[in-house]
Design a protein around this motif. Structure first.
Motif, short mmCIF file in Angstrom:
data_model
loop_
_atom_site.label_atom_id
_atom_site.label_comp_id
_atom_site.label_asym_id
_atom_site.label_seq_id
_atom_site.Cartn_x
_atom_site.Cartn_y
_atom_site.Cartn_z
N PRO A 49 0.36 -1.33 -0.30
CA PRO A 49 -0.58 -0.02 0.04
C PRO A 49 1.15 1.14 -0.18
O PRO A 49 2.15 1.14 0.46
N PRO A 50 0.27 2.52 -0.33
CA PRO A 50 1.12 3.09 -0.80
C PRO A 50 1.16 3.83 1.33
O PRO A 50 0.17 3.43 1.88
N VAL A 51 2.07 5.06 1.61
CA VAL A 51 2.02 5.75 2.69
C VAL A 51 2.39 7.34 2.77
O VAL A 51 2.87 8.06 2.12
N ILE A 52 1.57 7.21 3.62
CA ILE A 52 1.65 9.09 3.28
C ILE A 52 1.78 9.76 4.78
O ILE A 52 1.86 8.83 5.70
N THR A 53 3.21 10.25 4.83
CA THR A 53 3.78 11.37 5.60
C THR A 53 3.72 12.61 6.16
O THR A 53 3.53 12.62 7.57
N GLU B 21 5.52 7.47 -0.17
CA GLU B 21 6.01 6.65 -0.92
C GLU B 21 5.23 5.94 -1.38
O GLU B 21 4.04 5.97 -0.80
N ASN B 22 6.06 4.68 -2.63
CA ASN B 22 4.99 3.71 -2.72
C ASN B 22 3.80 4.58 -3.40
O ASN B 22 2.27 3.46 -3.42
N PHE B 23 4.03 5.06 -3.64
CA PHE B 23 2.12 6.10 -4.22
C PHE B 23 1.73 5.54 -6.13
O PHE B 23 0.57 5.91 -6.60
N GLY C 108 -8.90 0.50 2.98
CA GLY C 108 -9.32 -0.57 2.22
C GLY C 108 -8.70 -0.86 1.61
O GLY C 108 -7.08 -1.02 2.20
N VAL C 109 -7.70 -1.28 0.44
CA VAL C 109 -7.12 -2.35 0.01
C VAL C 109 -6.29 -0.99 -1.59
O VAL C 109 -6.58 -0.08 -2.10
N ASN C 110 -4.80 -1.13 -1.01
CA ASN C 110 -3.72 -0.02 -1.21
C ASN C 110 -4.31 0.98 -1.41
O ASN C 110 -4.13 1.76 -2.03
N CYS C 111 -4.60 1.56 -0.34
CA CYS C 111 -5.11 2.13 0.77
C CYS C 111 -4.32 3.67 1.59
O CYS C 111 -4.08 3.04 1.99
N ALA C 112 -4.06 5.02 1.94
CA ALA C 112 -3.79 5.43 2.70
C ALA C 112 -4.91 6.77 2.84
O ALA C 112 -4.90 7.63 2.23
#
Length: 230
Positions: A36-40, A68-70, A122-126
């Protein structure tokens, strides 16, 4: 002869072991695509959709999401409202608060993923919280907001022609704002997406407020003392 057979056997065992280790290792590219994406950070975390009200126009707030990983083709939503990505730098996504947005969540999902409506999961969600504020974009030109709580009455003094900014608390049920004033008043009431309804030069108006939201509003009066009851 025995030495030759031993060497061949060792080579076969070692080769099979190496093959097993290699095949069981995770493909870095596949991991990147499925994780999944990561929001910093989200800057700012308070903003406004575009405001096109009588005598006032404010552009939608630009928001920068870092992380990262968007993925190659990420999707940004404010609650369930799709936002346009104006710039994708890989670890930074630029967007603007879309029309119709209200306080809730901002989310990023990758291609093939999805975020549950009005949540940050959710799935692959941040996701993280995002707050809509209709007044902050004006640099608080009318001074600090005055909070009016449900069931509360306050008295406000106006000197000359003056506008003051107010905010209700989050109402548990729909209520009426009752204004009693020594002069006619003009009231601008914002809905949760910052679109305004104007009540121009009203005498002692009664204005409905919806349940479940904190309503922002302005009151303009002329050298008067006004009572507000919610």
């Amino acid at each position: 002869m025995r030495r030759i057979l031993y060497t061949i056997g060792f080579s076969l065992v070692f080769g099979n072991s190496f093959s097993c280790v290699k095949s069981s290792s995770e493909d870095p590219l596949a991991a990147l695509l499925t994780s999944p994406p990561v929001i910093t950070s989200v800057t700012p975390q308070i903003g406004t959709p575009e405001q096109r009200n009588a005598n006032a126009f404010y552009s939608a707030t630009e928001v920068v999401i870092k992380g990262e990983n968007f993925g190659i083709d990420p999707v940004i939503r404010f609650n369930d409202t799709l936002a346009t990505i104006t710039l994708n730098l890989g670890t930074e996504l630029y967007t603007r608060v879309p029309n119709g947005t209200y306080s809730g969540f901002i989310t990023v999902s990758k291609s093939g993923g999805s975020c549950l409506p009005n949540t940050k999961s959710g799935v692959n969600c941040a996701g993280t919280e995002f707050f809509v504020d209709c007044y902050s974009v004006t640099n608080k030109q009318y001074g600090p907001e005055i909070e009016l709580k449900q069931g509360q009455g306050i008295s406000v003094e106006y000197k000359g022609n003056e506008t003051k900014a107010f905010r209700s608390d989050t109402l548990l049920s729909a209520r009426n704002l009752t204004i009693g004033c020594e002069s006619a008043v003009t009231v601008r009431v914002f809905n949760r997406s910052c679109q305004a309804t104007d009540y121009v030069l009203q005498n002692n108006p009664i204005i409905p407020f919806p349940a479940g939201v904190a309503t922002q509003f302005y009151i303009t009066a002329e050298s008067a003392t006004c009572s507000l009851v919610l």
